[in-house]
Design a protein around this motif. Structure first.
Motif, PDB file in Angstrom:
ATOM      1  N   SER A 237     -27.793  86.049 147.195  1.00 43.83           N
ATOM      2  CA  SER A 237     -27.750  87.167 148.145  1.00 43.83           C
ATOM      3  C   SER A 237     -26.777  88.248 147.690  1.00 43.83           C
ATOM      4  O   SER A 237     -26.650  89.287 148.340  1.00 43.83           O
ATOM      5  CB  SER A 237     -27.285  86.654 149.513  1.00 43.83           C
ATOM      6  OG  SER A 237     -25.957  86.166 149.406  1.00 43.83           O
ATOM      7  N   GLY A 238     -26.033  87.975 146.618  1.00 45.41           N
ATOM      8  CA  GLY A 238     -25.000  88.926 146.180  1.00 45.41           C
ATOM      9  C   GLY A 238     -23.677  88.679 146.890  1.00 45.41           C
ATOM     10  O   GLY A 238     -22.781  89.519 146.860  1.00 45.41           O
ATOM     11  N   TYR A 239     -23.566  87.513 147.518  1.00 38.00           N
ATOM     12  CA  TYR A 239     -22.382  87.199 148.339  1.00 38.00           C
ATOM     13  C   TYR A 239     -21.088  87.276 147.531  1.00 38.00           C
ATOM     14  O   TYR A 239     -20.040  87.618 148.067  1.00 38.00           O
ATOM     15  CB  TYR A 239     -22.562  85.797 148.942  1.00 38.00           C
ATOM     16  CG  TYR A 239     -21.574  85.470 150.034  1.00 38.00           C
ATOM     17  CD1 TYR A 239     -21.646  86.082 151.291  1.00 38.00           C
ATOM     18  CD2 TYR A 239     -20.559  84.541 149.833  1.00 38.00           C
ATOM     19  CE1 TYR A 239     -20.748  85.781 152.301  1.00 38.00           C
ATOM     20  CE2 TYR A 239     -19.653  84.240 150.838  1.00 38.00           C
ATOM     21  CZ  TYR A 239     -19.758  84.866 152.072  1.00 38.00           C
ATOM     22  OH  TYR A 239     -18.853  84.556 153.076  1.00 38.00           O
ATOM     23  N   ARG A 240     -21.175  86.993 146.226  1.00 32.23           N
ATOM     24  CA  ARG A 240     -19.951  86.999 145.396  1.00 32.23           C
ATOM     25  C   ARG A 240     -19.329  88.397 145.294  1.00 32.23           C
ATOM     26  O   ARG A 240     -18.164  88.545 144.989  1.00 32.23           O
ATOM     27  CB  ARG A 240     -20.263  86.482 143.983  1.00 32.23           C
ATOM     28  CG  ARG A 240     -20.129  84.958 143.871  1.00 32.23           C
ATOM     29  CD  ARG A 240     -20.714  84.475 142.595  1.00 32.23           C
ATOM     30  NE  ARG A 240     -22.115  84.920 142.499  1.00 32.23           N
ATOM     31  CZ  ARG A 240     -22.841  84.883 141.411  1.00 32.23           C
ATOM     32  NH1 ARG A 240     -22.316  84.473 140.286  1.00 32.23           N
ATOM     33  NH2 ARG A 240     -24.098  85.272 141.412  1.00 32.23           N
ATOM     34  N   LYS A 241     -20.163  89.430 145.559  1.00 28.93           N
ATOM     35  CA  LYS A 241     -19.645  90.804 145.473  1.00 28.93           C
ATOM     36  C   LYS A 241     -18.756  91.161 146.671  1.00 28.93           C
ATOM     37  O   LYS A 241     -18.049  92.155 146.655  1.00 28.93           O
ATOM     38  CB  LYS A 241     -20.821  91.799 145.476  1.00 28.93           C
ATOM     39  CG  LYS A 241     -21.616  91.827 144.193  1.00 28.93           C
ATOM     40  CD  LYS A 241     -22.659  92.936 144.263  1.00 28.93           C
ATOM     41  CE  LYS A 241     -23.694  92.638 145.330  1.00 28.93           C
ATOM     42  NZ  LYS A 241     -24.823  93.522 145.432  1.00 28.93           N
ATOM     43  N   LEU A 242     -18.866  90.354 147.723  1.00 27.49           N
ATOM     44  CA  LEU A 242     -18.143  90.675 148.958  1.00 27.49           C
ATOM     45  C   LEU A 242     -16.641  90.502 148.744  1.00 27.49           C
ATOM     46  O   LEU A 242     -16.196  89.482 148.228  1.00 27.49           O
ATOM     47  CB  LEU A 242     -18.623  89.738 150.076  1.00 27.49           C
ATOM     48  CG  LEU A 242     -18.230  90.107 151.499  1.00 27.49           C
ATOM     49  CD1 LEU A 242     -18.882  91.414 151.926  1.00 27.49           C
ATOM     50  CD2 LEU A 242     -18.625  88.994 152.468  1.00 27.49           C
ATOM     51  N   ARG A 243     -15.863  91.526 149.132  1.00 25.65           N
ATOM     52  CA  ARG A 243     -14.402  91.418 149.049  1.00 25.65           C
ATOM     53  C   ARG A 243     -13.853  91.297 150.469  1.00 25.65           C
ATOM     54  O   ARG A 243     -14.297  92.010 151.377  1.00 25.65           O
ATOM     55  CB  ARG A 243     -13.811  92.641 148.343  1.00 25.65           C
ATOM     56  CG  ARG A 243     -14.163  92.642 146.851  1.00 25.65           C
ATOM     57  CD  ARG A 243     -13.475  93.770 146.120  1.00 25.65           C
ATOM     58  NE  ARG A 243     -14.043  95.062 146.457  1.00 25.65           N
ATOM     59  CZ  ARG A 243     -13.327  96.120 146.839  1.00 25.65           C
ATOM     60  NH1 ARG A 243     -12.024  96.045 146.959  1.00 25.65           N
ATOM     61  NH2 ARG A 243     -13.920  97.270 147.096  1.00 25.65           N
ATOM     62  N   VAL A 244     -12.913  90.371 150.642  1.00 25.02           N
ATOM     63  CA  VAL A 244     -12.410  90.042 151.980  1.00 25.02           C
ATOM     64  C   VAL A 244     -10.921  90.372 152.050  1.00 25.02           C
ATOM     65  O   VAL A 244     -10.129  89.837 151.273  1.00 25.02           O
ATOM     66  CB  VAL A 244     -12.628  88.540 152.272  1.00 25.02           C
ATOM     67  CG1 VAL A 244     -12.172  88.200 153.689  1.00 25.02           C
ATOM     68  CG2 VAL A 244     -14.091  88.149 152.084  1.00 25.02           C
TER      69      VAL A 244
END
Ligand SMILES: NC(=O)c1ccc[n+]([C@@H]2O[C@H](COP(=O)([O-])OP(=O)(O)OC[C@H]3O[C@@H](n4cnc5c(N)ncnc54)[C@H](OP(=O)(O)O)[C@@H]3O)[C@@H](O)[C@H]2O)c1
Length: 286
Positions: A237-244
């Protein structure tokens, strides 16, 4: 027993994506929707969601999120004269769809005219998140008072609340890029509404002796893009691109996909329980 999660604003992209992951993983959900067909149509476009999934795992309550009775129905899973079972978690993505406007109402009530102003984003009901938050707290208060023998009994099962607010809302937190500052300035009206939502729930959480929420998680996405569509089962899903980021350690970014916001809430709060994020303002960006 399978936990049940309450959803508000699930015809919006972020909450719809979260609801889709939730249902696809076999949890139960109760969703409030003004137009139930809009919600079911949207959910049936989600990969892995079938009519059988909806029939088995979803109950829809038709109505307005500002109506306390309707909100109560969304929060109560089962009720008998002897006992009431509540949802364990509430996810709210309530908001007003913005539109670019070039005028504002005259400050004088007697003059029915609109004044020209600099371009800004207006929403049809500029108080929607404040009003729906007031209704949510009113519904929880009535449930605590009317359905439980004592406040302690209610407090033991009080649902955890996750709200979608926005980046750039809390003063003093560097979560918006310099280039986007003028755009965020134009979002003054929805931002004030979101701030009121955060304050109402924040004040509630500080009243420790009569706490209506079992913890509050505030999600602050940067500018939203994309739609509600989640990834096919097993696909990236591209979840690794998410920055938290957090208030203490903010992340600064331009945009983030709605489906990724839904996925984060699903992974961290629905599935993970959310303990790590209670009391946080979580900044999400790509
Ligand atoms: N746009 C951005 O860049 C941005 C950035 C950060 C945060 N946010 C906020 O993030 C949240 C999620 O955004 P999104 O784009 O996923 O969703 P959205 O399109 O803003 O959806 C808003 C949801 O609220 C519902 N709603 C509005 N008034 C209601 C009422 N009186 N009763 C019941 N439901 C009502 C809408 O239902 P209907 O389908 O019936 O209208 C819809 O489900 C919103 O609060 C938004 O303001 C937006």
């Amino acid at each position: 027993m399978t936990p049940t999660i309450a959803f508000f604003g699930a015809t919006g992209g972020c909450a719809n994506a979260c609801l889709a992951y939730t249902l696809r993983s076999g949890y139960n959900a109760i969703a409030l929707a003004r137009t139930p067909e809009k919600l079911t149509t949207q959910l049936l476009t989600q990969p892995g969601i079938t009519q059988e999934t909806l029939d088995t795992h979803l109950r829809i309550v038709q109505g307005d999120a500002r109506d306390i009775e309707t909100v109560m129905k969304t929060l109560i899973v089962t009720s008998t004269p002897q006992s009431t079972t509540l949802v364990s978690l509430i996810v709210s993505g309530i908001g007003g769809t913005g539109e670019l406007v070039l005028t504002k109402p005259s400050p004088c009530d007697q003059i029915p005219m609109r004044m020209p102003t600099i371009p800004h984003i207006g929403i049809p009901n500029p108080h929607i998140t404040e009003e729906s938050t007031t209704a949510l707290l009113g519904a929880l208060r009535r449930i605590a008072d009317e359905r439980f023998g004592s406040f302690a009994e209610y407090a033991a099962v009080a649902p955890r609340v996750t709200i979608i607010s926005g980046a750039g809302i809390k003063k003093g937190i560097k979560d918006v890029p310099l280039l986007f500052k003028p755009l965020y300035a134009a979002l003054d009206v929805p931002h004030k509404d979101k701030m009121k939502m955060e304050r109402l729930l924040g004040a509630e959480v500080e009243r420790r002796e009569s706490l209506l929420c079992g913890g509050l998680v505030i999600v602050r996405p940067s500018f939203l893009g994309g739609d509600h569509k989640i990834a096919e089962p097993g696909a990236d899903s591209g979840y690794r691109k998410l920055r938290v980021g957090t208030e203490a350690k903010p992340e600064v970014g331009y945009t983030v996909g709605r489906a990724l916001i839904g996925e984060w809430i699903y992974r961290e709060v629905v599935k993970g329980g959310g303990d790590k994020w209670v009391g946080e303002g979580v900044i999400l960006t790509e």
